[in-house]
Scaffold this motif. Structure first.
Motif, mmCIF file in Angstrom:
data_model
loop_
_atom_site.group_PDB
_atom_site.id
_atom_site.type_symbol
_atom_site.label_atom_id
_atom_site.label_comp_id
_atom_site.label_asym_id
_atom_site.label_seq_id
_atom_site.Cartn_x
_atom_site.Cartn_y
_atom_site.Cartn_z
ATOM 1 N N GLN A 74 0.771 -1.187 -0.093
ATOM 2 C CA GLN A 74 -0.225 -0.275 0.172
ATOM 3 C C GLN A 74 1.072 1.404 0.139
ATOM 4 N N ARG A 75 1.977 0.879 0.406
ATOM 5 C CA ARG A 75 3.079 2.128 0.659
ATOM 6 C C ARG A 75 4.001 2.075 -0.828
ATOM 7 N N GLY A 76 4.073 1.517 -2.034
ATOM 8 C CA GLY A 76 5.068 1.540 -2.517
ATOM 9 C C GLY A 76 6.193 0.901 -2.765
ATOM 10 N N VAL A 77 5.722 -0.351 -1.803
ATOM 11 C CA VAL A 77 7.455 -0.723 -1.179
ATOM 12 C C VAL A 77 6.891 -1.929 -1.133
ATOM 13 N N VAL A 78 8.240 -2.872 -1.605
ATOM 14 C CA VAL A 78 8.176 -4.629 -1.901
ATOM 15 C C VAL A 78 9.601 -4.783 -1.516
ATOM 16 N N ILE A 79 8.726 -5.831 -0.694
ATOM 17 C CA ILE A 79 9.430 -6.715 0.262
ATOM 18 C C ILE A 79 10.353 -7.920 -0.316
ATOM 19 N N ILE A 80 11.672 -7.674 -0.234
ATOM 20 C CA ILE A 80 12.517 -8.897 -0.472
ATOM 21 C C ILE A 80 13.133 -9.932 0.598
ATOM 22 N N PRO A 81 12.878 -11.292 0.401
ATOM 23 C CA PRO A 81 12.798 -11.860 1.385
ATOM 24 C C PRO A 81 14.506 -12.377 2.014
ATOM 25 N N GLU A 82 15.043 -12.448 2.945
ATOM 26 C CA GLU A 82 16.230 -12.815 2.325
ATOM 27 C C GLU A 82 16.084 -13.987 4.001
ATOM 28 N N VAL A 83 16.983 -15.968 3.437
ATOM 29 C CA VAL A 83 16.868 -16.594 3.794
ATOM 30 C C VAL A 83 18.373 -17.131 3.692
ATOM 31 N N GLU A 84 18.872 -17.308 4.478
ATOM 32 C CA GLU A 84 20.346 -17.173 4.342
ATOM 33 C C GLU A 84 20.617 -19.418 4.636
ATOM 34 N N LEU A 85 21.360 -19.212 2.870
ATOM 35 C CA LEU A 85 21.358 -20.619 2.572
ATOM 36 C C LEU A 85 23.551 -20.213 1.726
ATOM 37 N N PRO A 86 23.680 -21.895 2.041
ATOM 38 C CA PRO A 86 24.413 -22.147 2.489
ATOM 39 C C PRO A 86 24.570 -22.569 4.103
ATOM 40 N N GLY A 87 25.668 -21.506 4.017
ATOM 41 C CA GLY A 87 25.997 -20.478 5.427
ATOM 42 C C GLY A 87 25.223 -19.906 5.826
ATOM 43 N N HIS A 88 25.433 -19.277 7.328
ATOM 44 C CA HIS A 88 24.937 -18.597 8.119
ATOM 45 C C HIS A 88 23.712 -19.391 9.024
ATOM 46 N N SER A 89 23.041 -21.122 8.677
ATOM 47 C CA SER A 89 22.395 -21.983 9.057
ATOM 48 C C SER A 89 22.444 -22.766 9.898
ATOM 49 N N GLY A 90 22.529 -22.094 10.924
ATOM 50 C CA GLY A 90 23.602 -23.127 12.438
ATOM 51 C C GLY A 90 22.020 -23.201 13.096
ATOM 52 N N GLN A 91 21.153 -22.980 12.407
ATOM 53 C CA GLN A 91 20.230 -23.118 12.851
ATOM 54 C C GLN A 91 18.885 -24.425 12.542
ATOM 55 N N LEU A 92 19.164 -24.234 11.334
ATOM 56 C CA LEU A 92 18.589 -25.150 10.472
ATOM 57 C C LEU A 92 19.750 -26.793 10.883
ATOM 58 N N PHE A 93 20.951 -26.960 11.044
ATOM 59 C CA PHE A 93 21.821 -27.808 10.731
ATOM 60 C C PHE A 93 22.035 -28.465 11.686
ATOM 61 N N ASN A 94 21.887 -27.273 13.106
ATOM 62 C CA ASN A 94 21.692 -27.644 14.155
ATOM 63 C C ASN A 94 20.298 -28.392 15.400
ATOM 64 N N LYS A 95 19.195 -27.434 14.724
ATOM 65 C CA LYS A 95 17.786 -28.116 14.727
ATOM 66 C C LYS A 95 17.543 -29.559 14.771
ATOM 67 N N TYR A 96 17.407 -29.499 13.289
ATOM 68 C CA TYR A 96 17.018 -30.747 12.597
ATOM 69 C C TYR A 96 18.425 -31.115 11.707
ATOM 70 N N PRO A 97 19.626 -31.725 11.883
ATOM 71 C CA PRO A 97 20.965 -32.439 10.986
ATOM 72 C C PRO A 97 20.635 -33.690 10.473
#
Length: 205
Positions: free
Chosen positions: A74-97
């Motif tokens: 509504q304010r003319g702004v587009v949100i670009i999502p970023e999910v860090e892969l394959p590094g900076h991903s300790g939450q992924l490989f530690n919690k779901y090895p």
């Protein structure tokens, strides 16, 4: 806006969008995951949700993000999502090895491998589901950022899946010790997954 290293409530993100609107800046990139937090909601992986000892949460709900995307639109702004892969991903490989990482056969616990296990088919399948979820929530964005910076590869060569995976996919250089070939293979696979959603991939560097 780095939401994974420095938690911001949704109200702060909206204030940022208001500022971008005022200065006519059309894009806002949200860094949604890192070693410290995974702030994007994935019901398939509930353990990724960060909750403080006092019970307050440090992740966003699907409803909050749906509202945020419309607020920005509504304010003319587009949100670009970023999910860090394959590094900076300790939450992924530690919690779901079992999906994203490697399990130490001596301890039965997650092995710290610095990156998600790019030699594991399950990691690709799960990464595609993450990309599809990002594309669905952030439907107005023509881009999805998949990270790809500061990737340490040496430990990856010690996981049991490494050589069989490289043989299967014809990664000769990786078999001979150059794991960067596997990294390039991973980036290309992620790029194909993003393109399949109708969007374009962005990476660091």
């Amino acid at each position: 806006l780095d939401l994974a290293r420095f938690w911001h409530p949704i109200e702060t993100v909206k204030e940022t969008i208001d500022l971008l609107w005022m200065y006519k800046i059309p894009y806002l990139q949200l860094h949604l995951s890192d070693n410290r937090r995974f702030t994007f909601p994935l019901e398939e992986f509930p353990d990724l949700k960060t909750v403080r000892e006092d019970g307050t949460r440090e992740y966003y709900t699907r409803e909050e993000l749906d509202d945020l995307v419309e607020y920005a639109k509504q304010r003319g702004v587009v949100i670009i999502p970023e999910v860090e892969l394959p590094g900076h991903s300790g939450q992924l490989f530690n919690k779901y090895p079992e999906v994203f990482g490697s399990i130490d056969k001596n301890t039965g616990k997650a092995k710290y491998i610095h990156v998600i296990n790019m030699a594991k088919e399950e990691a690709y399948e799960a990464s595609e589901r993450i990309i599809n979820a990002l594309a669905e929530v952030f439907y107005s964005s023509p881009y999805i950022h998949i990270g790809c910076d500061e990737v340490y590869l040496e430990v990856l060569k010690t996981v049991p899946e490494y050589k069989p995976f490289c043989r299967k996919h014809g990664l000769t250089n990786a078999l001979n010790g150059d794991a960067s070939e596997l990294f390039c293979y991973f980036i290309n696979q992620m790029n194909d997954m993003v393109k399949a959603t109708g969007k374009s991939a962005i990476i660091w560097e």
